[in-house]
Enzyme design. Structure first.
Site, short mmCIF file in Angstrom:
data_model
loop_
_atom_site.label_atom_id
_atom_site.label_comp_id
_atom_site.label_asym_id
_atom_site.label_seq_id
_atom_site.Cartn_x
_atom_site.Cartn_y
_atom_site.Cartn_z
CG HIS A 176 -3.33 -8.21 -1.01
ND1 HIS A 176 -2.59 -7.07 -0.90
CD2 HIS A 176 -4.62 -7.78 -1.17
CE1 HIS A 176 -3.37 -6.01 -0.98
NE2 HIS A 176 -4.61 -6.42 -1.16
CG ASP A 201 -20.68 10.58 7.11
OD1 ASP A 201 -21.65 11.24 7.53
OD2 ASP A 201 -20.80 9.67 6.26
CG ASN A 202 -17.13 6.36 6.38
OD1 ASN A 202 -18.20 6.63 5.83
ND2 ASN A 202 -16.00 6.28 5.72
CE1 TYR A 207 -3.61 -2.31 -0.12
CE2 TYR A 207 -4.13 -1.80 2.14
CZ TYR A 207 -4.42 -2.46 0.97
OH TYR A 207 -5.55 -3.24 0.89
CG LEU A 221 -18.49 3.80 1.54
CD1 LEU A 221 -17.92 5.17 1.92
CD2 LEU A 221 -19.98 3.75 1.82
#
Length: 374
Positions: A129, A303-304, A60, A216
């Site tokens: 992964h 928010d999440n 990442y 999402l």
């Protein structure tokens, strides 16, 4: 907030937050993401909300995600508190075929790199992964078992593999006395529900809690994207990555726009954001142990983090389920109630009655169910 309500991961004894913090956005090497100051704020906000489960991977943002995460945890002396999940498989050394994939050579190389970047002597949850189509499940499971026995890894899991491969891996582990899989990390959202056919019943039956990634749909369900008259979809990662070969970014379709429209209507009726409703829906589906939420801005994470603070009505759930139900294909068309009736002579045959499983009385006079249930 409900972030500090913990589930055990599958049938393991590892207790994790129902919302996990995804850190693929920690770093700007990929052309999007959060700088170090913002990433630190995201980490701190998640911890202050009571979260203990953080997901990353060796490649990442080219390793920056693991490095920053290790620094953030060390700065606050939180190693014992945090549950770190990281992953291996992808190759960061072009031209070196053994610097990627799922063979023993790469797993042993990759784990040392992750331990160094994370500045820790053990990884709580180590996850394959992506299936490499080459390495046998036996080799993978023996190698992961060696890592658990060595103390470098506590628990293990698989991500983005075929259901038959996951099943074979778990069977090998059970029969040979290896460490068994505690989790399956898989894409799941209102627009991507295909894991319901195989993975959800498999994980529930054989002890693997599912970690959801992309609840999402890479931002599609956040409400930021709308088809425009000129064919554009607005600014954001999906628009920027729409030509990518990565299937996770291929979300623009007529079916998905219908899901977005219904999600928006439900969110308006319940007085919540579209993102909160989408995460709430995913977190409360069968077999789901934890939902990975990611953000590039603090207000998105805040928010999440409120996504589990409300309950959707049966009507709203029905509407979301109906608009998002995927087309059933072979062989799953044979497993519906009408075809099953042909197998059982027209007699209704179900599983155990609801009162079959014992209720465990608690010292406080309340009741709980077997902790193996997700």
């Amino acid at each position: 907030m409900s972030v500090n309500n913990y589930y055990t991961l599958g049938r393991s004894g590892l207790r994790v937050s129902r919302l996990a913090l995804g850190t693929m956005t920690f770093g700007t090497e990929w052309g999007w993401g959060a700088d170090r100051t913002t990433a630190k704020t995201l980490f701190d906000d998640y911890v202050e909300a009571g979260g203990n489960f953080i997901d990353t991977a060796d490649l990442y943002t080219n390793g920056t995600s693991e490095t920053w995460l290790g620094e953030f945890i060390a700065e606050r002396n939180l190693r014992d508190l945090m549950v770190i999940a990281t992953k291996f498989s992808y190759n960061g050394e072009p031209g070196n075929p053994n610097a990627g994939g799922n063979g023993r050579k790469n797993i042993m190389r990759a784990v040392e790199g992750s331990l160094k970047r994370l500045n820790t002597d053990y990884i709580d949850l180590y996850i394959l992964h992506t299936w490499d189509r080459i390495t046998s499940a036996a080799e993978v499971m023996r190698t992961l078992d060696d890592l658990v026995r060595s103390g470098k890894v506590r628990y293990i899991g698989l991500s983005d593999v075929p259901a038959w491969y996951a099943s074979r891996a778990q069977t090998i582990a059970e029969l040979r006395g290896y460490e068994t899989l505690s989790t399956l990390q898989l894409e799941y959202s209102l627009v991507e529900r295909n894991i319901e056919n195989e993975f959800v019943p498999f994980g529930t039956e054989h002890g693997m809690g599912i970690m959801v990634w992309s609840p999402l749909a890479s931002g599609l369900l956040s409400g930021k994207y709308r088809p425009s008259e000129d064919g554009g979809m607005g600014e954001g990662r999906l628009e920027a990555m729409k030509e990518s070969i990565n299937p996770a970014f291929q979300k623009f379709s007529d079916r998905n726009w219908k899901i977005v429209a219904e999600l928006e209507a439900v969110a308006t009726e319940v007085g919540r954001s579209m993102a909160q409703v989408a995460v709430n829906w995913a977190a409360n589906r069968p077999g789901i142990a934890s939902v990975i939420i990611g953000a590039t801005k603090p207000h998105q994470l805040q928010d999440n983090l409120q996504a589990l603070d409300f309950t959707l009505s049966e009507e709203h759930l029905m509407r979301l389920n109906q608009v998002s139900t995927p087309e059933l294909k072979f062989p799953y068309t044979f497993f519906g109630s009408e075809m099953q009736a042909m197998l059982h002579g027209g007699v209704t045959v179900g599983d155990k009655p609801k009162n079959y499983y014992p209720v465990i009385e608690t010292s406080g006079g309340g009741a709980g169910v077997d902790s193996d249930a997700e």
